[in-house]
Design an enzyme around this catalytic site. Structure first.
Site, PDB file in Angstrom:
ATOM      1  N   SER A  60       0.782  -1.268  -0.232  1.00 48.24           N
ATOM      2  CA  SER A  60      -0.039   0.117   0.142  1.00 48.24           C
ATOM      3  C   SER A  60       0.998   1.067   0.013  1.00 48.24           C
ATOM      4  O   SER A  60       1.566   1.600   1.058  1.00 48.24           O
ATOM      5  CB  SER A  60      -0.895   0.009   1.243  1.00 48.24           C
ATOM      6  N   HIS A  74      -0.776  -1.285  -4.330  1.00 44.02           N
ATOM      7  CA  HIS A  74      -2.042  -0.998  -3.929  1.00 44.02           C
ATOM      8  C   HIS A  74      -2.230   0.647  -3.664  1.00 44.02           C
ATOM      9  O   HIS A  74      -1.559   1.171  -2.826  1.00 44.02           O
ATOM     10  CB  HIS A  74      -2.236  -1.776  -2.629  1.00 44.02           C
ATOM     11  N   ASP A  92      -4.778   3.412  -1.942  1.00 41.74           N
ATOM     12  CA  ASP A  92      -5.707   3.595  -1.040  1.00 41.74           C
ATOM     13  C   ASP A  92      -6.452   5.083  -1.265  1.00 41.74           C
ATOM     14  O   ASP A  92      -5.763   5.916  -0.908  1.00 41.74           O
ATOM     15  CB  ASP A  92      -5.295   3.659   0.416  1.00 41.74           C
ATOM     16  N   MET A 107      -8.942   7.731  -0.862  1.00 41.21           N
ATOM     17  CA  MET A 107      -9.652   8.022   0.315  1.00 41.21           C
ATOM     18  C   MET A 107     -10.323   9.563   0.331  1.00 41.21           C
ATOM     19  O   MET A 107      -9.254  10.605  -0.358  1.00 41.21           O
ATOM     20  CB  MET A 107      -9.030   8.086   1.803  1.00 41.21           C
ATOM     21  N   HIS A 122      -8.022   0.837  -4.499  1.00 40.83           N
ATOM     22  CA  HIS A 122      -9.011   0.509  -3.411  1.00 40.83           C
ATOM     23  C   HIS A 122      -9.629   1.782  -3.163  1.00 40.83           C
ATOM     24  O   HIS A 122      -9.036   2.798  -2.493  1.00 40.83           O
ATOM     25  CB  HIS A 122      -8.363  -0.024  -2.156  1.00 40.83           C
ATOM     26  N   MET A 149     -11.995   4.172  -1.118  1.00 47.63           N
ATOM     27  CA  MET A 149     -12.650   4.296   0.255  1.00 47.63           C
ATOM     28  C   MET A 149     -13.553   5.603  -0.098  1.00 47.63           C
ATOM     29  O   MET A 149     -12.860   6.614   0.594  1.00 47.63           O
ATOM     30  CB  MET A 149     -11.655   4.287   1.138  1.00 47.63           C
ATOM     31  N   MET A 193     -11.269  -6.542   4.590  1.00 54.14           N
ATOM     32  CA  MET A 193     -10.438  -5.627   5.704  1.00 54.14           C
ATOM     33  C   MET A 193     -10.222  -6.333   7.117  1.00 54.14           C
ATOM     34  O   MET A 193     -11.101  -6.677   7.463  1.00 54.14           O
ATOM     35  CB  MET A 193     -11.502  -4.519   5.757  1.00 54.14           C
ATOM     36  N   ASP A 246      -6.453  -6.942   3.868  1.00 53.01           N
ATOM     37  CA  ASP A 246      -5.681  -5.511   3.665  1.00 53.01           C
ATOM     38  C   ASP A 246      -5.979  -4.815   5.257  1.00 53.01           C
ATOM     39  O   ASP A 246      -7.028  -4.880   5.757  1.00 53.01           O
ATOM     40  CB  ASP A 246      -6.648  -4.529   2.974  1.00 53.01           C
TER      41      ASP A 246
HETATM   42  C1  DX5 Z   1      -6.475   1.420   5.508  1.00 50.74           C
HETATM   43  C2  DX5 Z   1      -6.120   0.881   4.164  1.00 50.74           C
HETATM   44  C3  DX5 Z   1      -4.768  -0.202   3.982  1.00 50.74           C
HETATM   45  C4  DX5 Z   1      -3.814   0.222   4.826  1.00 50.74           C
HETATM   46  C5  DX5 Z   1      -2.752  -0.803   4.959  1.00 50.74           C
HETATM   47  O1  DX5 Z   1      -7.688   1.999   5.310  1.00 50.74           O
HETATM   48  O2  DX5 Z   1      -7.096   0.294   3.135  1.00 50.74           O
HETATM   49  O3  DX5 Z   1      -4.567  -0.488   2.702  1.00 50.74           O
HETATM   50  O4  DX5 Z   1      -3.001   1.618   4.102  1.00 50.74           O
HETATM   51  O5  DX5 Z   1      -1.584  -0.504   5.894  1.00 50.74           O
HETATM   52  P1  DX5 Z   1      -1.306  -1.245   6.969  1.00 50.74           P
HETATM   53  O6  DX5 Z   1      -0.513  -2.410   6.290  1.00 50.74           O
HETATM   54  O7  DX5 Z   1       0.032  -0.309   7.607  1.00 50.74           O
HETATM   55  O8  DX5 Z   1      -2.167  -1.538   7.808  1.00 50.74           O
HETATM   56 ZN    ZN Z   2      -6.317  -0.730   1.098  1.00 53.66          ZN
END
Ligand code: DX5
Ligand code: ZN
Length: 216
Positions: free
Chosen positions: A6, A30, A32, A34, A63, A65, A137, A175
């Site tokens: 990520s 990956h 993320d 947001m 991904h 969110m 998750m 994840d």
């Molecule tokens: C959480 C994200 C993850 C996160 C993973 O909202 O979707 O992908 O960044 O990070 P670690 O491995 O540090 O939990």
């Molecule tokens: Zn993620």
């Protein structure tokens, strides 16, 4: 095993060095995404993905969110995503999820669905014959560096059982809080893809990826 670091946890002041380390060592990258609304945090938009795309041929695993994943799908597809995973909880409705899965497929991308730790696995059974990736998750989405929630093991086992009983072939990805302490058990439960942020980027990237591979 697919490792999907990520890039939430990447050190952007060392962008090319770290991206080269990923290019040498992992299958997927990956992203993320947001929006500050679906989760209380904001990360990056499609321009950042474009910069990765220009410098990498790895599978770009987006991904979302976000509250409106349909809106974000077009711009991330254009920016070079290979797969787009969104949350069931963005809609809380199977028909809307199917509509977006079909749209992602019409863009020739892999489609994934994700659920938060509190959403029962059975909720998304009607989607499992339509998706390419299931992202479980193991933390509440929104932030990197949280600790792994052990309940995820049983949830993944339940999903893997359903997948086998119905002869389905989506990839199970996990994840949140993934490290060399839980990777072995996660793979045994049926995970094929591991997302890891802080574990991979804390220290030497290639060595940390190697530690995960040795968990197989
Ligand atoms: C959480 C994200 C993850 C996160 C993973 O909202 O979707 O992908 O960044 O990070 P670690 O491995 O540090 O939990
Ligand atoms: Zn993620």
């Amino acid at each position: 095993m697919i490792i999907s670091p990520s890039v939430y946890s990447m050190h952007y002041e060392h962008f090319m060095d770290e991206l080269n380390a990923l290019n040498d060592s992992v299958e997927w990258i990956h992203f993320d995404v947001m929006d500050g609304n679906f989760v209380p945090n904001i990360t990056f938009g499609p321009m950042i993905l474009q910069a990765f795309r220009r410098n990498s041929d790895r599978f770009m695993d987006v991904h979302l969110m976000v509250t409106d994943p349909d809106y974000f799908t077009d711009s991330f597809a254009k920016a070079g995503a290979d797969g787009i995973t969104f949350h069931y909880e963005s809609y809380n409705n199977i028909e809307d999820c199917i509509r977006l899965i079909d749209k992602i497929h019409s863009l020739y991308l892999k489609a994934g669905i994700s659920i938060k730790p509190g959403t029962p696995v059975e909720t998304i059974y009607p989607l499992l014959d339509k998706i390419d990736i299931f992202l479980m998750m193991s933390v509440e989405p929104g932030f990197g560096g949280q600790s792994f929630q052990e309940e995820a093991y049983d949830r993944i086992r339940q999903l893997d059982r359903y997948k086998k009983e119905h002869g389905l072939d989506f990839i199970i990805e996990v994840d949140g809080g993934v490290s060399d302490r839980n990777a072995h058990e996660l793979l045994e439960c049926g995970c094929e893809a591991l997302v890891a942020g802080s574990f991979v980027f804390n220290g030497d990237i290639r060595a940390n990826v190697e530690k995960l591979r040795r968990c197989e």
